[in-house]
Design a protein around this motif. Structure first.
Motif, PDB file in Angstrom:
ATOM      1  N   GLU A  79       0.457   4.216 -13.087  1.00 27.92           N
ATOM      2  CA  GLU A  79       0.648   5.557 -13.631  1.00 27.92           C
ATOM      3  C   GLU A  79       1.143   6.497 -12.539  1.00 27.92           C
ATOM      4  OE1 GLU A  79      -1.957   9.287 -15.306  1.00 27.92           O
ATOM      5  OE2 GLU A  79      -2.934   7.363 -14.959  1.00 27.92           O
ATOM      6  N   ALA A  80       0.518   6.444 -11.384  1.00 32.31           N
ATOM      7  CA  ALA A  80       0.947   7.298 -10.276  1.00 32.31           C
ATOM      8  C   ALA A  80       2.353   6.928  -9.829  1.00 32.31           C
ATOM      9  CB  ALA A  80      -0.040   7.171  -9.123  1.00 32.31           C
ATOM     10  N   ALA A  81       2.687   5.655  -9.876  1.00 31.00           N
ATOM     11  CA  ALA A  81       4.028   5.223  -9.479  1.00 31.00           C
ATOM     12  C   ALA A  81       5.086   5.726 -10.456  1.00 31.00           C
ATOM     13  CB  ALA A  81       4.078   3.695  -9.385  1.00 31.00           C
ATOM     14  N   PHE A  82       4.723   5.909 -11.726  1.00 27.92           N
ATOM     15  CA  PHE A  82       5.669   6.453 -12.696  1.00 27.92           C
ATOM     16  C   PHE A  82       5.734   7.976 -12.654  1.00 27.92           C
ATOM     17  CE2 PHE A  82       5.083   2.456 -15.341  1.00 27.92           C
ATOM     18  CZ  PHE A  82       6.329   1.968 -14.999  1.00 27.92           C
ATOM     19  N   LEU A  83       4.658   8.614 -12.232  1.00 26.53           N
ATOM     20  CA  LEU A  83       4.638  10.078 -12.235  1.00 26.53           C
ATOM     21  C   LEU A  83       5.561  10.682 -11.187  1.00 26.53           C
ATOM     22  CD1 LEU A  83       0.904  10.986 -12.857  1.00 26.53           C
ATOM     23  CD2 LEU A  83       2.845  11.491 -14.311  1.00 26.53           C
ATOM     24  N   PHE A  84       5.648  10.096 -10.021  1.00 23.66           N
ATOM     25  CA  PHE A  84       6.464  10.690  -8.969  1.00 23.66           C
ATOM     26  C   PHE A  84       7.951  10.720  -9.321  1.00 23.66           C
ATOM     27  CE2 PHE A  84       8.896  10.466  -5.016  1.00 23.66           C
ATOM     28  CZ  PHE A  84       8.534  11.701  -4.482  1.00 23.66           C
TER      29      PHE A  84
END
Length: 124
Positions: A79-84
């Motif tokens: 999720e964090a990898a997609f948010l950036f």
């Protein structure tokens, strides 16, 4: 008749790769034995990081929660990898990108609420 000389560079490459791999694996072990740094004791042989002994019967049962925590970490790490990249490209994607990410985050929030309700995050 097949001309086998064209395979010579591949065989040389494979030989060098196997030799280097064996050197990187066995050379440090040999140097460790010769220099006397190989000194296992109970503390060095004890389990760490995984939480259960590694040298037991392979069919012994263990707690599945270790894997649940790892899967949860992977999900929220992705999720964090997609948010950036989404945040960086939001000016180009516009409202469609924002709505798509909100749907994605809503699905993840529902999954987190479900796991929380089922007690997957509780550690006894």
């Amino acid at each position: 008749m097949v001309d086998l000389e064209q395979y010579l560079p591949i065989l040389i490459f494979l030989f060098i790769a196997v030799a280097l791999s064996a050197a990187f694996v066995f050379l440090p072990m040999g140097v460790s034995r010769l220099t006397g740094t190989h000194n296992p004791d109970a503390e060095k042989l004890s389990e760490y990081e995984c939480g259960f002994p590694a040298f037991e019967e392979p069919r012994s049962q263990f707690d599945v929660r270790f894997y649940l925590v790892a899967l949860l970490f992977i999900v929220f790490d992705l999720e964090a990898a997609f948010l950036f990249p989404w945040a960086v490209s939001l000016q180009f994607t516009g409202w469609e990108g924002w709505i798509g990410m909100m749907v994605f985050l809503t699905i993840l929030a529902i999954g987190l609420a479900y796991e929380w309700k089922k007690g997957a995050l509780e550690w006894e």
